[in-house]
Design a protein around this motif. Structure first.
Motif, PDB file in Angstrom:
ATOM      1  N   ALA A 182       5.792   6.944 -10.219  1.00 58.29           N
ATOM      2  CA  ALA A 182       6.689   5.937  -9.925  1.00 58.29           C
ATOM      3  C   ALA A 182       7.339   5.784  -8.565  1.00 58.29           C
ATOM      4  N   GLY A 183       7.530   7.014  -7.960  1.00 60.77           N
ATOM      5  CA  GLY A 183       8.188   7.135  -6.677  1.00 60.77           C
ATOM      6  C   GLY A 183       7.119   6.779  -5.536  1.00 60.77           C
ATOM      7  N   ARG A 184       5.616   7.183  -6.041  1.00 62.70           N
ATOM      8  CA  ARG A 184       4.586   7.146  -5.130  1.00 62.70           C
ATOM      9  C   ARG A 184       4.287   5.536  -4.895  1.00 62.70           C
ATOM     10  N   LEU A 185       4.439   5.028  -6.172  1.00 63.72           N
ATOM     11  CA  LEU A 185       3.792   3.403  -6.324  1.00 63.72           C
ATOM     12  C   LEU A 185       5.013   2.730  -5.606  1.00 63.72           C
ATOM     13  N   LYS A 186       6.449   2.980  -5.451  1.00 67.87           N
ATOM     14  CA  LYS A 186       7.306   2.314  -4.602  1.00 67.87           C
ATOM     15  C   LYS A 186       7.079   2.493  -3.471  1.00 67.87           C
ATOM     16  N   ASN A 187       6.641   3.718  -2.795  1.00 68.36           N
ATOM     17  CA  ASN A 187       6.366   3.740  -1.354  1.00 68.36           C
ATOM     18  C   ASN A 187       5.273   2.960  -1.002  1.00 68.36           C
ATOM     19  N   LEU A 188       4.376   3.113  -1.850  1.00 65.55           N
ATOM     20  CA  LEU A 188       2.853   2.505  -1.586  1.00 65.55           C
ATOM     21  C   LEU A 188       3.421   1.039  -1.601  1.00 65.55           C
ATOM     22  N   ARG A 189       3.888   0.372  -2.268  1.00 65.40           N
ATOM     23  CA  ARG A 189       4.263  -1.153  -2.496  1.00 65.40           C
ATOM     24  C   ARG A 189       5.010  -1.479  -1.236  1.00 65.40           C
ATOM     25  N   LEU A 199       2.764  -1.141   2.011  1.00 61.57           N
ATOM     26  CA  LEU A 199       1.768  -2.366   2.192  1.00 61.57           C
ATOM     27  C   LEU A 199       2.265  -3.713   2.712  1.00 61.57           C
ATOM     28  N   GLU A 200       3.508  -3.991   2.311  1.00 62.15           N
ATOM     29  CA  GLU A 200       4.437  -5.320   2.734  1.00 62.15           C
ATOM     30  C   GLU A 200       4.787  -5.002   4.295  1.00 62.15           C
ATOM     31  N   ARG A 201       5.291  -3.776   4.535  1.00 58.41           N
ATOM     32  CA  ARG A 201       5.897  -3.447   5.675  1.00 58.41           C
ATOM     33  C   ARG A 201       5.045  -3.550   6.943  1.00 58.41           C
ATOM     34  N   GLU A 226      -1.556  -8.126   3.177  1.00 57.78           N
ATOM     35  CA  GLU A 226      -1.890  -9.719   3.490  1.00 57.78           C
ATOM     36  C   GLU A 226      -3.394  -9.420   4.326  1.00 57.78           C
ATOM     37  N   ARG A 227      -3.599  -8.516   5.065  1.00 57.75           N
ATOM     38  CA  ARG A 227      -4.705  -8.160   5.971  1.00 57.75           C
ATOM     39  C   ARG A 227      -5.809  -7.885   4.962  1.00 57.75           C
ATOM     40  N   TRP A 228      -5.829  -7.140   3.910  1.00 62.53           N
ATOM     41  CA  TRP A 228      -6.775  -6.757   3.089  1.00 62.53           C
ATOM     42  C   TRP A 228      -7.109  -7.684   1.927  1.00 62.53           C
ATOM     43  N   GLY A 229      -6.387  -8.797   1.755  1.00 52.61           N
ATOM     44  CA  GLY A 229      -6.472  -9.647   0.834  1.00 52.61           C
ATOM     45  C   GLY A 229      -5.970  -9.312  -0.589  1.00 52.61           C
ATOM     46  N   LEU A 230      -5.002  -8.603  -0.699  1.00 58.09           N
ATOM     47  CA  LEU A 230      -4.692  -7.810  -2.014  1.00 58.09           C
ATOM     48  C   LEU A 230      -3.489  -8.723  -2.797  1.00 58.09           C
ATOM     49  N   SER A 231      -3.560  -8.622  -3.969  1.00 62.17           N
ATOM     50  CA  SER A 231      -2.390  -9.260  -4.934  1.00 62.17           C
ATOM     51  C   SER A 231      -1.274  -8.221  -4.820  1.00 62.17           C
ATOM     52  N   VAL A 232      -0.053  -8.866  -5.110  1.00 58.40           N
ATOM     53  CA  VAL A 232       1.321  -8.190  -4.887  1.00 58.40           C
ATOM     54  C   VAL A 232       1.336  -7.401  -6.343  1.00 58.40           C
TER      55      VAL A 232
END
Length: 726
Positions: A470-477, A480-482, A487-493
């Motif tokens: 849960a914590g790792r995913l929050k940081n990853l998300r 990716l946005e920051r 957007e560069r890799w064309g990934l979905s939110v």
């Protein structure tokens, strides 16, 4: 002689000294300590187990320190120590003499949880003015349980009643005091008193250990973008990142650990700066974290963005000396105005395809040191998610994955390979667990191999560290946005939502059970994971994959019953199945329907009881094998077309991959299969109409298309048929 009734109780003569007086706790419990570790003794009020050699990684440092001084009443500290040590060392002579003592060894981690409950119980008694356990009554026990059956108050949220599994331990520790009464020396309940006498702890709280699995799966709307992101990081970005990380490590391995750029080295550094001016190469920039720190400290000026350490490494040292730094500031200020700043790493990044459209883009923008380490951390998170989601490992087993855990691949018939990971099975085993292996698919093997390259830890050290998904995913998300990488890799939110290893394990088991021929994510075939899991179970029947395999079979059985009930309801509503096996299936359902009508004559409520219907259909459901384009009701192996074609008429399961459902007398087609057949017909039409396909191949494809269209027509006709027809 007068006989006393059996139920009579005698006054208890308390021991003058504890049976554990002066004992070495680890010695009588059989716990191995590393050389030089402090050995806790019974009289000490603080037992430190930090040197346990067999401690698994689920056991935190906090759980290795048992602090009995947190119990306010000194008498009850001894009570807690005697009970916990008796459970830790059930083979100790004095414990064997205790008739009601538990005979199975409890692990130190489990007993630390009991210690926490004893601290709560004894200190609650102290708050109520109770100074001796002799004053504990059933009413007092029930008050304590009621107070501890509610969640901790939170601002703006109402308290909620806890689930039974969260409160059963409170009852257990109260009953243990009566259970170990013979061993206690300082204090005990009144003779004959047992909290909730005649009931087990689970009966008191209403906990049913055999109930359904309540762990929810990860919603597909969250799972798909999560796996797409993590697989992209592992397969596309990861190899380039690992190459860069290894290059950085190698370039810095020989740098001196002390000293900095001196005045004597300035001529060499000025030559470097002159080359940068001539080529227009920007000065190295710091990462955003360091930049924010400088701003907080009030550091301003034209060189605020300069990465001094990166510049120092150009002449073979790690940092700048103060004198050299001050003397270079004027020259660097002029140079910065000419060439500017840019992070020094990956300035010429290789190109990779974007997920959304395949456009080639650099795998990363230029990176500073901090940016690189953050990216490595998030790539390891992606490796962890892929490993967890595509293997079904528990948290305890993921924690036991070590650097160097990948075992040599085993060749399989047909030229494939089977990949294996070494881990440890913790649940249900002796303290510390036992060595175990997991058979995994190639994507998992690649994820673990990448993680090993990224963290570069010695063999035997934990590969992933914490498994806080849960914590790792929050940081990853957020990362990716920051950084703009999503957007560069064309990934979905990746949508918000809860995530843990249990949920991913449950998701995988349900997916294999309900969609055996489908996909968990793009390019991840469930059948490959199913085969790997089955092979791992067959190779090590007592290992971790046995438990996961059992969970899959349980989910599969439930799903097959649900599908059979749905098919029965369809027949009742006049939506008939199609296919060669439709007639026999309809007859079986009509027989069940007659049983329901007979039952309705004696007990009308039975008609509303789905469990009664499921019971009648359970035998039929056990014959169901789910295919991508049909249901196989495998009642008679001699009638199975796939077994006749394979020459194995006595097999106990059908060969679903060889199923020709348009001809097999045990196959049926239902409305849920129509899109598959219609899609096949459409796909074949594309090839038939293509000028690139040879005429001979088109001739072969036409009967395949006609068969698919015939099945679609049969399904449509069956839905339109009156209820009495088949």
């Amino acid at each position: 002689m007068m006989r006393l009734p059996v139920s009579a109780t005698f006054p208890r003569h308390r021991r003058l000294a504890s049976v554990f007086a002066q004992v070495d706790v680890c010695e009588i419990a059989g716990l191995r300590l590393a050389d030089g570790s402090v050995r806790p003794r019974f009289e000490q009020d603080r037992w430190v187990f930090s040197g346990l050699m067999d401690a698994h990684r689920m056991m935190s440092e906090r759980e290795q320190i048992w602090d009995f001084t947190e119990i306010i009443n000194p008498l009850w500290r001894v009570v807690a120590k005697e009970i916990l040590l008796a459970m830790l060392a059930p083979q100790y002579a004095a414990v064997l003499e205790c008739a009601q003592a538990l005979r199975a060894v409890r692990s130190p981690r489990t007993l630390y949880g009991f210690l926490e409950k004893y601290i709560e119980w004894f200190n609650w008694l102290t708050e109520k003015g109770i100074t001796s356990l002799n004053g504990v009554s059933q009413e007092l026990c029930e008050r304590y349980l009621e107070e501890h059956s509610w969640s901790v108050p939170r601002p703006g949220r109402p308290r909620r009643r806890l689930e039974p599994y969260s409160t059963v331990a409170h009852v257990k520790i109260l009953k243990l005091i009566a259970q170990y009464e013979e061993l206690l020396s300082n204090d005990s309940y009144e003779a004959g008193f047992v909290p909730w006498k005649g009931k087990t702890a689970t009966q008191v709280v209403g906990y049913k250990s055999k109930g359904p699995n309540l762990t929810p799966p990860v919603p597909d709307a969250m799972l798909q973008p999560l796996l797409a992101t993590c697989l992209h990081l592992v397969n596309e970005v990861g190899p380039h990142l690992a190459d860069l990380m290894e290059t950085v490590r190698a370039s810095r391995a020989g740098l001196p650990t002390s000293g900095g750029v001196t005045l004597a080295q300035l001529p060499v550094l000025r030559q470097v700066l002159e080359r940068m001016r001539a080529s227009g190469e920007p000065l190295p920039a710091v990462d955003d974290v360091q930049l924010r720190k400088r701003t907080t400290l009030g550091e301003e000026g034209p060189l605020k963005h300069l990465g001094w350490e990166a510049l120092a490494r150009t002449v073979g040292v790690r940092r700048f000396g103060d004198d050299a730094r001050q003397s270079l500031i004027p020259e660097l200020t002029v140079l910065a105005a000419e060439v500017g700043f840019q992070p020094p790493l990956a300035r010429q990044a290789a190109l990779i395809p974007r997920v959304v459209d395949g456009e080639l883009v650099p795998w990363t923008p230029p990176l500073a040191d901090g940016d690189l380490f953050f990216m490595v951390d998030h790539a390891v998170t992606a490796c962890l998610v892929v490993t967890c989601a595509l293997s079904g490992m528990r948290t305890s087993e993921l924690l036991e994955i070590e650097a160097g855990c990948r075992l040599p691949a085993v060749p399989t018939p047909g030229g494939g390979q089977r990949f294996r990971l070494a881990s440890r099975l913790i649940k249900g085993q002796k303290f510390g667990g036992v060595p175990d292996e997991w058979v995994v698919i190639e994507q998992v093997d690649c994820a673990v191999a990448l993680a090993e390259r990224l963290v570069d830890r010695p063999a035997g050290e934990a590969l992933f560290g914490t498994i806080d998904l849960a914590g790792r995913l929050k940081n990853l998300r957020g990362w990716l946005e920051r950084t703009g990488n999503r957007e560069r890799w064309g990934l979905s939110v990746i949508p918000q939502g809860p995530l843990n290893a249990r949920m991913l394990r449950r998701t995988l088991s349900l997916a294999i059970a309900e969609r055996p021929g489908g996909l968990l994510a793009a390019k991840v075939a469930l059948k490959h994971i199913s085969v790997a899991t089955t092979e791992g179970y067959a190779a090590r029947p007592g290992g971790s994959q046995r438990l996961f395999h059992a969970e899959i079979e349980e989910a599969e059985e439930v799903h097959h019953v649900q599908l059979t009930v749905e098919a029965f309801r369809d027949v009742q509503a006049g939506r008939m199945p199609a296919g060669p096996g439709a007639r026999s299936l309809i007859e079986a359902f009509h027989h069940v329907d007659a049983q329901l009508k007979d039952a309705a004559c004696t007990d009308p409520k039975v008609l509303k009881d789905d469990r009664h219907l499921e019971g009648l259909l359970r035998k039929q459901a056990k014959t169901l094998h789910v295919g991508a384009a049909n249901f196989c009701w495998f009642r008679d192996p001699s009638k199975a077309l796939c077994l006749r074609l394979a020459g194995t008429p006595n097999a106990t399961k059908p060969l679903v991959g060889m199923c020709d459902s348009a001809r097999c007398p045990q196959a049926t087609h239902h409305p849920c299969h129509r899109p598959v057949w219609a899609g096949q017909a459409t796909a074949i039409d594309v090839f038939i109409e293509s000028p690139r396909v040879a005429k001979g191949e088109k001739v072969r494809l036409i009967p395949e298309r006609d068969r698919a269209l015939r099945v679609v027509a049969e399904i449509d006709d069956a839905q339109a048929a009156p209820a009495g027809e088949d």
